[in-house]
Design a protein around this motif. Sequence first.
Motif, PDB file in Angstrom:
ATOM      1  N   ASP A 221       0.865  -1.076   0.001  1.00 47.96           N
ATOM      2  CA  ASP A 221       0.128  -0.005  -0.221  1.00 47.96           C
ATOM      3  C   ASP A 221       0.656   1.330   0.123  1.00 47.96           C
ATOM      4  N   HIS A 222       1.960   1.328   0.394  1.00 44.65           N
ATOM      5  CA  HIS A 222       2.917   2.253   0.412  1.00 44.65           C
ATOM      6  C   HIS A 222       3.292   2.336  -0.801  1.00 44.65           C
ATOM      7  N   HIS A 223       3.918   1.372  -1.574  1.00 47.13           N
ATOM      8  CA  HIS A 223       4.209   1.514  -3.009  1.00 47.13           C
ATOM      9  C   HIS A 223       2.828   2.173  -3.870  1.00 47.13           C
ATOM     10  N   LYS A 224       1.744   1.792  -3.673  1.00 44.66           N
ATOM     11  CA  LYS A 224       0.821   2.345  -4.366  1.00 44.66           C
ATOM     12  C   LYS A 224       0.676   3.852  -3.899  1.00 44.66           C
ATOM     13  N   LEU A 225       0.907   4.375  -2.793  1.00 43.52           N
ATOM     14  CA  LEU A 225       0.759   5.780  -2.344  1.00 43.52           C
ATOM     15  C   LEU A 225       1.799   6.370  -2.964  1.00 43.52           C
ATOM     16  N   GLY A 226       3.027   5.782  -3.252  1.00 44.24           N
ATOM     17  CA  GLY A 226       4.165   6.435  -3.691  1.00 44.24           C
ATOM     18  C   GLY A 226       3.750   6.857  -5.095  1.00 44.24           C
ATOM     19  N   LEU A 227       2.747   6.248  -5.979  1.00 37.80           N
ATOM     20  CA  LEU A 227       2.447   6.554  -7.124  1.00 37.80           C
ATOM     21  C   LEU A 227       1.662   7.866  -7.148  1.00 37.80           C
ATOM     22  N   GLU A 228       0.550   7.469  -6.154  1.00 38.07           N
ATOM     23  CA  GLU A 228      -0.335   8.752  -5.960  1.00 38.07           C
ATOM     24  C   GLU A 228       0.290  10.034  -5.622  1.00 38.07           C
ATOM     25  N   VAL A 229       1.413   9.935  -4.944  1.00 42.44           N
ATOM     26  CA  VAL A 229       1.891  11.152  -4.404  1.00 42.44           C
ATOM     27  C   VAL A 229       2.801  11.971  -5.836  1.00 42.44           C
ATOM     28  N   LEU A 230       3.439  11.144  -6.414  1.00 42.11           N
ATOM     29  CA  LEU A 230       3.830  11.823  -7.555  1.00 42.11           C
ATOM     30  C   LEU A 230       2.871  12.304  -8.553  1.00 42.11           C
ATOM     31  N   PHE A 231       1.955  11.865  -8.880  1.00 41.97           N
ATOM     32  CA  PHE A 231       0.811  12.390  -9.569  1.00 41.97           C
ATOM     33  C   PHE A 231       0.304  13.609  -8.922  1.00 41.97           C
ATOM     34  N   GLY A 232       0.167  13.522  -7.576  1.00 45.12           N
ATOM     35  CA  GLY A 232      -0.201  14.505  -6.942  1.00 45.12           C
ATOM     36  C   GLY A 232       0.561  15.924  -6.871  1.00 45.12           C
ATOM     37  N   VAL A 233       1.816  15.623  -6.660  1.00 44.41           N
ATOM     38  CA  VAL A 233       2.800  16.847  -6.899  1.00 44.41           C
ATOM     39  C   VAL A 233       2.484  17.401  -8.015  1.00 44.41           C
ATOM     40  N   LEU A 234       2.544  16.786  -9.290  1.00 39.62           N
ATOM     41  CA  LEU A 234       2.472  17.142 -10.617  1.00 39.62           C
ATOM     42  C   LEU A 234       1.197  17.919 -11.195  1.00 39.62           C
ATOM     43  N   ASP A 235       0.461  17.731 -10.115  1.00 34.02           N
ATOM     44  CA  ASP A 235      -1.243  18.343 -10.358  1.00 34.02           C
ATOM     45  C   ASP A 235      -0.988  19.938 -10.207  1.00 34.02           C
ATOM     46  N   PHE A 236      -0.093  20.380  -9.494  1.00 31.39           N
ATOM     47  CA  PHE A 236       0.055  21.869  -9.288  1.00 31.39           C
ATOM     48  C   PHE A 236       1.116  22.438 -10.326  1.00 31.39           C
ATOM     49  N   ALA A 237       0.481  23.528 -10.606  1.00 32.05           N
ATOM     50  CA  ALA A 237       1.180  24.491 -11.557  1.00 32.05           C
ATOM     51  C   ALA A 237       2.509  24.506 -11.384  1.00 32.05           C
ATOM     52  N   GLY A 238       2.808  25.004  -9.906  1.00 29.96           N
ATOM     53  CA  GLY A 238       4.066  25.375  -9.637  1.00 29.96           C
ATOM     54  C   GLY A 238       5.300  24.133  -9.515  1.00 29.96           C
ATOM     55  N   CYS A 239       4.603  23.082 -10.027  1.00 28.74           N
ATOM     56  CA  CYS A 239       5.760  21.872 -10.190  1.00 28.74           C
ATOM     57  C   CYS A 239       5.839  21.371 -11.309  1.00 28.74           C
ATOM     58  N   THR A 240       4.986  22.140 -12.355  1.00 31.00           N
ATOM     59  CA  THR A 240       5.235  21.483 -13.601  1.00 31.00           C
ATOM     60  C   THR A 240       6.560  21.428 -14.358  1.00 31.00           C
ATOM     61  N   LYS A 241       7.507  22.170 -13.880  1.00 25.85           N
ATOM     62  CA  LYS A 241       8.950  22.253 -14.478  1.00 25.85           C
ATOM     63  C   LYS A 241       9.796  21.254 -13.476  1.00 25.85           C
ATOM     64  N   ASN A 242       9.298  20.735 -12.360  1.00 26.82           N
ATOM     65  CA  ASN A 242      10.154  19.928 -11.662  1.00 26.82           C
ATOM     66  C   ASN A 242      10.625  18.712 -12.275  1.00 26.82           C
ATOM     67  N   ILE A 243      11.829  18.642 -12.762  1.00 26.33           N
ATOM     68  CA  ILE A 243      12.285  17.609 -13.517  1.00 26.33           C
ATOM     69  C   ILE A 243      12.594  16.418 -12.693  1.00 26.33           C
ATOM     70  N   THR A 244      12.849  16.629 -11.363  1.00 24.43           N
ATOM     71  CA  THR A 244      12.961  15.405 -10.295  1.00 24.43           C
ATOM     72  C   THR A 244      11.594  14.715 -10.433  1.00 24.43           C
ATOM     73  N   ALA A 245      10.538  15.446 -10.207  1.00 25.05           N
ATOM     74  CA  ALA A 245       9.227  14.630  -9.960  1.00 25.05           C
ATOM     75  C   ALA A 245       8.951  13.923 -11.394  1.00 25.05           C
ATOM     76  N   TRP A 246       9.297  14.533 -12.534  1.00 26.46           N
ATOM     77  CA  TRP A 246       9.182  13.802 -13.994  1.00 26.46           C
ATOM     78  C   TRP A 246      10.166  12.765 -13.979  1.00 26.46           C
ATOM     79  N   LYS A 247      11.279  12.789 -13.554  1.00 27.79           N
ATOM     80  CA  LYS A 247      12.190  11.442 -13.512  1.00 27.79           C
ATOM     81  C   LYS A 247      11.731  10.484 -12.661  1.00 27.79           C
ATOM     82  N   TYR A 248      11.216  10.916 -11.588  1.00 30.49           N
ATOM     83  CA  TYR A 248      10.574   9.921 -10.579  1.00 30.49           C
ATOM     84  C   TYR A 248       9.287   9.113 -11.247  1.00 30.49           C
ATOM     85  N   LEU A 249       8.610  10.000 -11.793  1.00 32.16           N
ATOM     86  CA  LEU A 249       7.211   9.410 -12.242  1.00 32.16           C
ATOM     87  C   LEU A 249       7.509   8.410 -13.561  1.00 32.16           C
ATOM     88  N   ALA A 250       8.477   8.919 -14.140  1.00 33.80           N
ATOM     89  CA  ALA A 250       8.627   8.135 -15.526  1.00 33.80           C
ATOM     90  C   ALA A 250       9.216   6.794 -15.261  1.00 33.80           C
TER      91      ALA A 250
END
Length: 336
Positions: A210-239
């Motif tokens: 359930d933590h692994h599943k939440l880990g995916l949810e957290v990344l999507f949640g971060v990138l929902d926000f306009a201030g995070c759209t250029k966060n390359i670390t978040a995109w790397k993690y999500l990819a």
Amino acid sequence: METFNTFADRMKNMGVMNYLKISLQHALYLLHHGMLEDANRNLSRAETWRYGEKSSSQEVLINLIQAYKGLLQYYTWSKKKMELSNLDEDDYAYNTASQTMLNHSWKTSVNLGALIQTPGVWDPFVKSYVEMLEFYGDQDGAREVLTNYAYDEKFPSNPNAHVYLYNFLKREKAPREKLISVLKILYQIVPSHKLMLEFHRLLRKSEKKDHHKLGLEVLFGVLDFAGCTKNITAWKYLAKYLRQTLMGNHLPWVQEEWNSRKTWWPSFHFSSFWAKSDWKEDKALACEKALVAGILLGKGCRYFRYICKQDHQVLRKKIRRIRKSVKKHSIVNPGL
């Protein structure tokens, strides 16, 4: 400045019911102008002032006045702490400075103690108090203060309270489960907080599914926000995590997150405009986003197609790998 001080004193005497409030405003003005001794004297006078029966509002103001006195004492303590770090422990000056620090820490704890037990947002006061408790080795006291500040229901919801507790527990090398439990609450309050990527890493290392599943949810949640759209670390993690999740046969996890976003993420993140803009400004970011876009939207995605058409000598191999990865992992046409 003299004119202002005269005016402030006149206002205090004219409106005795507002004496404490005006005194506090006067002290803050003096602090803003670096007049620490004058501010301290002003606060000391206000601290001992009484008029009629002490009301609950007066009590809060007195606690606040005492707390600001505590901050001034903390400032002196902090300066002595810096001096101490430059002295030899066998030096007489070391013992003198150490005793001065102890005196100020005792006064500060007295002045701050009452305020931080009163429901409110007291970030600078709590941080100062906890720093001194930690310095003198009172880890239990520091933990209790921070835990109450974060979890006491009488206090308003405050993201910083959970950040302070998390950082303290991290310094204590607390178990991963404890760190996760603190950041989980912060995630519910501020899903775009900068600590969310650290939260993702903790979840990823956990042994719980359930933590692994939440880990995916957290990344999507971060990138929902306009201030995070250029966060390359978040995109790397999500990819990377999308591929891991799909290789682990957890397609439903990805679909669950994507279903609520498939109507707005394409224009928010993956339009032709963003493809051109990202490629121009940050090619590494564009490549990470292209991989995510391809996995979520398939090979027909405009963002993915634009990036893959670019002929860049250095990134040619990377783009080839992106194509292969999308062909293998895309949730639109899995297996093609």
